[in-house]
Scaffold this motif. Structure first.
Motif, PDB file in Angstrom:
ATOM      1  N   LEU A 147       3.810   7.072  -3.249  1.00 43.15           N
ATOM      2  CA  LEU A 147       4.431   5.764  -3.039  1.00 43.15           C
ATOM      3  C   LEU A 147       5.952   5.845  -2.977  1.00 43.15           C
ATOM      4  CD1 LEU A 147       2.311   3.542  -5.469  1.00 43.15           C
ATOM      5  CD2 LEU A 147       2.000   3.872  -3.002  1.00 43.15           C
ATOM      6  N   ILE A 148       6.535   5.049  -2.089  1.00 40.95           N
ATOM      7  CA  ILE A 148       7.993   4.965  -1.998  1.00 40.95           C
ATOM      8  C   ILE A 148       8.501   4.223  -3.235  1.00 40.95           C
ATOM      9  CG2 ILE A 148       9.917   3.997  -0.674  1.00 40.95           C
ATOM     10  CD1 ILE A 148       8.107   4.336   1.841  1.00 40.95           C
ATOM     11  N   ARG A 149       9.422   4.857  -3.968  1.00 39.63           N
ATOM     12  CA  ARG A 149       9.918   4.293  -5.219  1.00 39.63           C
ATOM     13  C   ARG A 149      11.363   3.811  -5.118  1.00 39.63           C
ATOM     14  NH1 ARG A 149      12.904   6.631  -9.224  1.00 39.63           N
ATOM     15  NH2 ARG A 149      12.560   8.668  -8.329  1.00 39.63           N
ATOM     16  N   ARG A 150      12.171   4.505  -4.316  1.00 32.70           N
ATOM     17  CA  ARG A 150      13.593   4.176  -4.226  1.00 32.70           C
ATOM     18  C   ARG A 150      14.120   4.567  -2.861  1.00 32.70           C
ATOM     19  NH1 ARG A 150      18.974   5.637  -5.467  1.00 32.70           N
ATOM     20  NH2 ARG A 150      19.921   4.200  -6.948  1.00 32.70           N
ATOM     21  N   ILE A 151      14.971   3.705  -2.296  1.00 29.53           N
ATOM     22  CA  ILE A 151      15.631   4.014  -1.030  1.00 29.53           C
ATOM     23  C   ILE A 151      17.104   3.691  -1.167  1.00 29.53           C
ATOM     24  CG2 ILE A 151      15.786   3.528   1.445  1.00 29.53           C
ATOM     25  CD1 ILE A 151      12.878   2.625   1.368  1.00 29.53           C
ATOM     26  N   GLU A 152      17.930   4.655  -0.817  1.00 28.98           N
ATOM     27  CA  GLU A 152      19.375   4.426  -0.704  1.00 28.98           C
ATOM     28  C   GLU A 152      19.684   4.341   0.783  1.00 28.98           C
ATOM     29  OE1 GLU A 152      21.857   7.283  -2.706  1.00 28.98           O
ATOM     30  OE2 GLU A 152      20.433   7.408  -4.373  1.00 28.98           O
ATOM     31  N   ILE A 153      20.315   3.242   1.191  1.00 27.98           N
ATOM     32  CA  ILE A 153      20.626   3.016   2.600  1.00 27.98           C
ATOM     33  C   ILE A 153      22.133   3.076   2.788  1.00 27.98           C
ATOM     34  CG2 ILE A 153      20.461   1.399   4.538  1.00 27.98           C
ATOM     35  CD1 ILE A 153      18.020   0.164   3.022  1.00 27.98           C
ATOM     36  N   THR A 154      22.563   3.908   3.715  1.00 31.24           N
ATOM     37  CA  THR A 154      23.975   4.032   4.046  1.00 31.24           C
ATOM     38  C   THR A 154      24.141   3.665   5.509  1.00 31.24           C
ATOM     39  OG1 THR A 154      24.153   5.869   2.502  1.00 31.24           O
ATOM     40  CG2 THR A 154      25.950   5.595   4.068  1.00 31.24           C
ATOM     41  N   ARG A 155      25.134   2.855   5.777  1.00 36.13           N
ATOM     42  CA  ARG A 155      25.389   2.421   7.152  1.00 36.13           C
ATOM     43  C   ARG A 155      26.841   2.670   7.486  1.00 36.13           C
ATOM     44  NH1 ARG A 155      23.321  -2.312   8.846  1.00 36.13           N
ATOM     45  NH2 ARG A 155      24.012  -1.603  10.855  1.00 36.13           N
ATOM     46  N   THR A 156      27.115   2.963   8.739  1.00 34.24           N
ATOM     47  CA  THR A 156      28.484   3.094   9.217  1.00 34.24           C
ATOM     48  C   THR A 156      29.110   1.707   9.257  1.00 34.24           C
ATOM     49  OG1 THR A 156      27.899   4.986  10.547  1.00 34.24           O
ATOM     50  CG2 THR A 156      29.942   3.879  11.111  1.00 34.24           C
ATOM     51  N   GLU A 157      30.259   1.576   8.664  1.00 31.02           N
ATOM     52  CA  GLU A 157      30.972   0.290   8.684  1.00 31.02           C
ATOM     53  C   GLU A 157      31.720   0.125   9.991  1.00 31.02           C
ATOM     54  OE1 GLU A 157      30.989  -2.153   6.451  1.00 31.02           O
ATOM     55  OE2 GLU A 157      29.738  -1.100   5.010  1.00 31.02           O
ATOM     56  N   LEU A 158      31.569  -1.034  10.613  1.00 31.25           N
ATOM     57  CA  LEU A 158      32.367  -1.344  11.791  1.00 31.25           C
ATOM     58  C   LEU A 158      33.679  -1.942  11.334  1.00 31.25           C
ATOM     59  CD1 LEU A 158      29.910  -2.963  14.340  1.00 31.25           C
ATOM     60  CD2 LEU A 158      31.070  -0.780  14.526  1.00 31.25           C
ATOM     61  N   LEU A 174       9.446  -4.843  -5.688  1.00 31.14           N
ATOM     62  CA  LEU A 174       8.958  -5.017  -4.323  1.00 31.14           C
ATOM     63  C   LEU A 174       9.113  -6.458  -3.852  1.00 31.14           C
ATOM     64  CD1 LEU A 174       7.616  -3.828  -1.821  1.00 31.14           C
ATOM     65  CD2 LEU A 174       5.394  -4.176  -2.936  1.00 31.14           C
ATOM     66  N   ASP A 175       8.766  -7.425  -4.698  1.00 28.43           N
ATOM     67  CA  ASP A 175       8.862  -8.833  -4.296  1.00 28.43           C
ATOM     68  C   ASP A 175      10.299  -9.235  -3.991  1.00 28.43           C
ATOM     69  OD1 ASP A 175       6.121  -9.148  -4.519  1.00 28.43           O
ATOM     70  OD2 ASP A 175       6.219  -9.975  -6.559  1.00 28.43           O
ATOM     71  N   ALA A 176      11.249  -8.778  -4.808  1.00 27.30           N
ATOM     72  CA  ALA A 176      12.664  -9.100  -4.578  1.00 27.30           C
ATOM     73  C   ALA A 176      13.145  -8.490  -3.263  1.00 27.30           C
ATOM     74  CB  ALA A 176      13.524  -8.608  -5.740  1.00 27.30           C
ATOM     75  N   LYS A 206       0.811  -1.220   0.000  1.00 29.36           N
ATOM     76  CA  LYS A 206       0.000   0.000   0.000  1.00 29.36           C
ATOM     77  C   LYS A 206       0.843   1.268   0.000  1.00 29.36           C
ATOM     78  CE  LYS A 206      -3.607  -2.343   2.548  1.00 29.36           C
ATOM     79  NZ  LYS A 206      -4.213  -2.535   3.850  1.00 29.36           N
ATOM     80  N   ILE A 207       2.140   1.135   0.317  1.00 30.41           N
ATOM     81  CA  ILE A 207       2.957   2.344   0.482  1.00 30.41           C
ATOM     82  C   ILE A 207       4.186   2.381  -0.420  1.00 30.41           C
ATOM     83  CG2 ILE A 207       2.211   2.756   2.850  1.00 30.41           C
ATOM     84  CD1 ILE A 207       4.795   1.433   3.806  1.00 30.41           C
ATOM     85  N   ALA A 208       4.495   1.271  -1.106  1.00 27.63           N
ATOM     86  CA  ALA A 208       5.670   1.211  -1.972  1.00 27.63           C
ATOM     87  C   ALA A 208       5.244   0.807  -3.381  1.00 27.63           C
ATOM     88  CB  ALA A 208       6.682   0.199  -1.432  1.00 27.63           C
ATOM     89  N   SER A 209       5.955   1.319  -4.368  1.00 28.92           N
ATOM     90  CA  SER A 209       5.646   0.972  -5.752  1.00 28.92           C
ATOM     91  C   SER A 209       6.133  -0.441  -6.067  1.00 28.92           C
ATOM     92  CB  SER A 209       6.264   1.991  -6.716  1.00 28.92           C
ATOM     93  OG  SER A 209       7.660   1.900  -6.691  1.00 28.92           O
ATOM     94  N   GLU A 210       5.500  -1.067  -7.047  1.00 23.32           N
ATOM     95  CA  GLU A 210       5.878  -2.426  -7.457  1.00 23.32           C
ATOM     96  C   GLU A 210       7.312  -2.479  -7.965  1.00 23.32           C
ATOM     97  OE1 GLU A 210       4.544  -5.556  -7.343  1.00 23.32           O
ATOM     98  OE2 GLU A 210       3.072  -4.637  -6.013  1.00 23.32           O
ATOM     99  N   ASP A 211       7.780  -1.366  -8.535  1.00 24.36           N
ATOM    100  CA  ASP A 211       9.150  -1.333  -9.069  1.00 24.36           C
ATOM    101  C   ASP A 211      10.129  -0.715  -8.071  1.00 24.36           C
ATOM    102  OD1 ASP A 211       8.190   1.255  -9.288  1.00 24.36           O
ATOM    103  OD2 ASP A 211       9.023   1.598 -11.282  1.00 24.36           O
ATOM    104  N   ARG A 249      17.866   7.678   2.074  1.00 19.38           N
ATOM    105  CA  ARG A 249      17.389   8.727   1.168  1.00 19.38           C
ATOM    106  C   ARG A 249      16.207   8.098   0.438  1.00 19.38           C
ATOM    107  NH1 ARG A 249      19.537  13.185  -1.244  1.00 19.38           N
ATOM    108  NH2 ARG A 249      21.585  12.656  -0.449  1.00 19.38           N
ATOM    109  N   VAL A 250      15.013   8.627   0.678  1.00 20.74           N
ATOM    110  CA  VAL A 250      13.790   8.026   0.163  1.00 20.74           C
ATOM    111  C   VAL A 250      13.220   8.910  -0.949  1.00 20.74           C
ATOM    112  CG1 VAL A 250      11.505   7.142   0.771  1.00 20.74           C
ATOM    113  CG2 VAL A 250      13.344   7.110   2.478  1.00 20.74           C
ATOM    114  N   GLU A 251      12.989   8.290  -2.112  1.00 23.16           N
ATOM    115  CA  GLU A 251      12.387   8.967  -3.251  1.00 23.16           C
ATOM    116  C   GLU A 251      10.993   8.395  -3.482  1.00 23.16           C
ATOM    117  OE1 GLU A 251      14.977   8.573  -6.617  1.00 23.16           O
ATOM    118  OE2 GLU A 251      16.712   9.289  -5.494  1.00 23.16           O
ATOM    119  N   PHE A 252      10.144   9.183  -4.108  1.00 19.48           N
ATOM    120  CA  PHE A 252       8.737   8.826  -4.249  1.00 19.48           C
ATOM    121  C   PHE A 252       8.269   8.897  -5.695  1.00 19.48           C
ATOM    122  CE2 PHE A 252       9.469  10.334  -0.018  1.00 19.48           C
ATOM    123  CZ  PHE A 252       8.720   9.486   0.779  1.00 19.48           C
ATOM    124  N   ASP A 253       7.206   8.166  -5.963  1.00 21.43           N
ATOM    125  CA  ASP A 253       6.431   8.267  -7.192  1.00 21.43           C
ATOM    126  C   ASP A 253       5.027   8.626  -6.724  1.00 21.43           C
ATOM    127  OD1 ASP A 253       5.264   8.110  -9.640  1.00 21.43           O
ATOM    128  OD2 ASP A 253       5.514   5.946  -9.891  1.00 21.43           O
TER     129      ASP A 253
END
Length: 116
Positions: free
Chosen positions: A100-111, A42-44, A23-28, A93-97
């Motif tokens: 709907l949420i279309r793209r997310i870039e996730i950055t994490r601090t490396e241990l 989304l399924d992947a 309901k909140i994210a695009s299929e692609d 960093r969340v982008e929308f269509d």
């Protein structure tokens, strides 16, 4: 609406309630994670996230701040986990269509070994 969708996505992932994502994210939906690569569709993403959370002891996303920037939302927070190599600061960093949420870039601090 967009901020609500970001918060709802974190809640759904924490609860392993993947039906809510439809309901909140695009299929692609495209997810790029600096640590684990990307997933397209989304399924992947659901399949990859479910495996990660089950293997990592169900870490929890804690949102600390949301910043609206142009048409994106920047999210800072923590991934809480009993496993030191999984938990830590995270940024999205969340982008929308539309709404709907279309793209997310996730950055994490490396241990690094000497940090643990």
């Amino acid at each position: 609406m967009r901020e609500q969708h970001v918060r709802e996505m974190a809640e759904a992932l924490n609860a392993l309630d993947y039906e809510r994502l439809q309901k909140i994210a695009s299929e692609d939906l495209t997810i790029f994670n600096a640590r684990s690569g990307s997933s397209n569709g989304l399924d992947a993403f659901i399949e990859k996230d479910r495996k990660f959370r089950e293997q990592a002891g169900r870490p929890q996303i804690i949102i600390e701040d949301l910043i609206h920037h142009d048409d994106e939302i920047l999210v800072s927070g923590q991934l809480e986990s009993k496993h030191a190599d999984v938990g830590g600061p995270t940024m999205w960093r969340v982008e929308f269509d539309g709404p709907l949420i279309r793209r997310i870039e996730i950055t994490r601090t490396e241990l690094r070994a000497h940090d643990a």
